[in-house]
Scaffold this motif. Sequence first.
Motif, PDB file in Angstrom:
ATOM      1  N   SER A  65      37.991  30.517  42.788  1.00 50.78           N
ATOM      2  CA  SER A  65      36.713  30.125  42.183  1.00 50.78           C
ATOM      3  C   SER A  65      36.438  30.895  40.900  1.00 50.78           C
ATOM      4  O   SER A  65      35.928  30.326  39.930  1.00 50.78           O
ATOM      5  CB  SER A  65      35.569  30.290  43.181  1.00 50.78           C
ATOM      6  OG  SER A  65      35.338  31.644  43.470  1.00 50.78           O
ATOM      7  N   ILE A  66      36.779  32.174  40.853  1.00 51.25           N
ATOM      8  CA  ILE A  66      36.596  32.948  39.625  1.00 51.25           C
ATOM      9  C   ILE A  66      37.472  32.381  38.506  1.00 51.25           C
ATOM     10  O   ILE A  66      37.025  32.230  37.376  1.00 51.25           O
ATOM     11  CB  ILE A  66      36.903  34.438  39.850  1.00 51.25           C
ATOM     12  CG1 ILE A  66      35.819  35.086  40.710  1.00 51.25           C
ATOM     13  CG2 ILE A  66      37.017  35.180  38.525  1.00 51.25           C
ATOM     14  CD1 ILE A  66      36.103  36.520  41.063  1.00 51.25           C
ATOM     15  N   ALA A  67      38.719  32.069  38.826  1.00 55.51           N
ATOM     16  CA  ALA A  67      39.640  31.543  37.810  1.00 55.51           C
ATOM     17  C   ALA A  67      39.140  30.217  37.248  1.00 55.51           C
ATOM     18  O   ALA A  67      39.135  30.020  36.023  1.00 55.51           O
ATOM     19  CB  ALA A  67      41.032  31.367  38.418  1.00 55.51           C
ATOM     20  N   ILE A  68      38.701  29.343  38.112  1.00 55.22           N
ATOM     21  CA  ILE A  68      38.221  28.034  37.657  1.00 55.22           C
ATOM     22  C   ILE A  68      36.955  28.189  36.830  1.00 55.22           C
ATOM     23  O   ILE A  68      36.811  27.573  35.768  1.00 55.22           O
ATOM     24  CB  ILE A  68      38.018  27.097  38.863  1.00 55.22           C
ATOM     25  CG1 ILE A  68      39.388  26.755  39.468  1.00 55.22           C
ATOM     26  CG2 ILE A  68      37.272  25.837  38.449  1.00 55.22           C
ATOM     27  CD1 ILE A  68      39.329  26.073  40.805  1.00 55.22           C
ATOM     28  N   ARG A  69      36.053  29.031  37.294  1.00 59.02           N
ATOM     29  CA  ARG A  69      34.801  29.251  36.556  1.00 59.02           C
ATOM     30  C   ARG A  69      35.091  29.865  35.182  1.00 59.02           C
ATOM     31  O   ARG A  69      34.522  29.439  34.169  1.00 59.02           O
ATOM     32  CB  ARG A  69      33.862  30.139  37.361  1.00 59.02           C
ATOM     33  CG  ARG A  69      32.485  30.273  36.708  1.00 59.02           C
ATOM     34  CD  ARG A  69      31.542  31.102  37.517  1.00 59.02           C
ATOM     35  NE  ARG A  69      32.040  32.473  37.562  1.00 59.02           N
ATOM     36  CZ  ARG A  69      31.952  33.260  38.626  1.00 59.02           C
ATOM     37  NH1 ARG A  69      31.378  32.834  39.724  1.00 59.02           N
ATOM     38  NH2 ARG A  69      32.409  34.489  38.596  1.00 59.02           N
ATOM     39  N   ASP A  70      35.986  30.842  35.125  1.00 59.77           N
ATOM     40  CA  ASP A  70      36.348  31.454  33.845  1.00 59.77           C
ATOM     41  C   ASP A  70      36.981  30.432  32.901  1.00 59.77           C
ATOM     42  O   ASP A  70      36.670  30.394  31.711  1.00 59.77           O
ATOM     43  CB  ASP A  70      37.318  32.620  34.049  1.00 59.77           C
ATOM     44  CG  ASP A  70      36.652  33.857  34.619  1.00 59.77           C
ATOM     45  OD1 ASP A  70      35.414  33.867  34.783  1.00 59.77           O
ATOM     46  OD2 ASP A  70      37.392  34.827  34.914  1.00 59.77           O
ATOM     47  N   ALA A  71      37.870  29.610  33.415  1.00 61.38           N
ATOM     48  CA  ALA A  71      38.535  28.603  32.587  1.00 61.38           C
ATOM     49  C   ALA A  71      37.537  27.587  32.043  1.00 61.38           C
ATOM     50  O   ALA A  71      37.618  27.185  30.873  1.00 61.38           O
ATOM     51  CB  ALA A  71      39.625  27.891  33.390  1.00 61.38           C
ATOM     52  N   GLN A  72      36.576  27.181  32.871  1.00 60.13           N
ATOM     53  CA  GLN A  72      35.559  26.242  32.409  1.00 60.13           C
ATOM     54  C   GLN A  72      34.691  26.868  31.321  1.00 60.13           C
ATOM     55  O   GLN A  72      34.350  26.212  30.336  1.00 60.13           O
ATOM     56  CB  GLN A  72      34.703  25.767  33.581  1.00 60.13           C
ATOM     57  CG  GLN A  72      35.455  24.859  34.519  1.00 60.13           C
ATOM     58  CD  GLN A  72      34.697  24.554  35.804  1.00 60.13           C
ATOM     59  OE1 GLN A  72      33.775  25.269  36.186  1.00 60.13           O
ATOM     60  NE2 GLN A  72      35.103  23.499  36.483  1.00 60.13           N
ATOM     61  N   LEU A  73      34.355  28.131  31.483  1.00 57.12           N
ATOM     62  CA  LEU A  73      33.570  28.836  30.463  1.00 57.12           C
ATOM     63  C   LEU A  73      34.367  28.936  29.164  1.00 57.12           C
ATOM     64  O   LEU A  73      33.839  28.660  28.083  1.00 57.12           O
ATOM     65  CB  LEU A  73      33.198  30.236  30.956  1.00 57.12           C
ATOM     66  CG  LEU A  73      32.573  31.168  29.910  1.00 57.12           C
ATOM     67  CD1 LEU A  73      31.183  30.666  29.526  1.00 57.12           C
ATOM     68  CD2 LEU A  73      32.504  32.583  30.426  1.00 57.12           C
TER      69      LEU A  73
END
Length: 141
Positions: free
Chosen positions: A36-44
Amino acid sequence: MKRILTAMITVLTLMSYTGHTQGKETDVAFFEFYESIAIRDAQLEAILEFTSEEDESDYWKDQLNFEKRLKKEKYRAYKTYIFFKRKAYQEHQKECDIVAYHGNGYNKKALFYEVHGMSASLEQVEISRNTDVLPSMASKY
């Protein structure tokens, strides 16, 4: 902007040190947390707009420091993070010409995640075998 980004990375790092319970559920939760952190960071990162080259450079240096620290302190978390960053970047690339619409920092990281995320995907099976993660988690992606 620089302070906000530094604070955000600090919060993410501190969140990684929260308490853990024992058992298979913990391993699944561990992977899901870094996913979830990786996906959230990538979206940001896909929507970030920098006001100067210095701001962009500072952000990517902070991101690199976060990844280096994660790799040193929690290697499994690092591999999971890189694997899912690669997946998220690939999804974004399906609908965006990243060379035309993103800066040098983003494009360099996209290449990094493509190369290193691939090796992480090859290790996912080995990681799941070593930690008794449910097979559905390893084959999920």
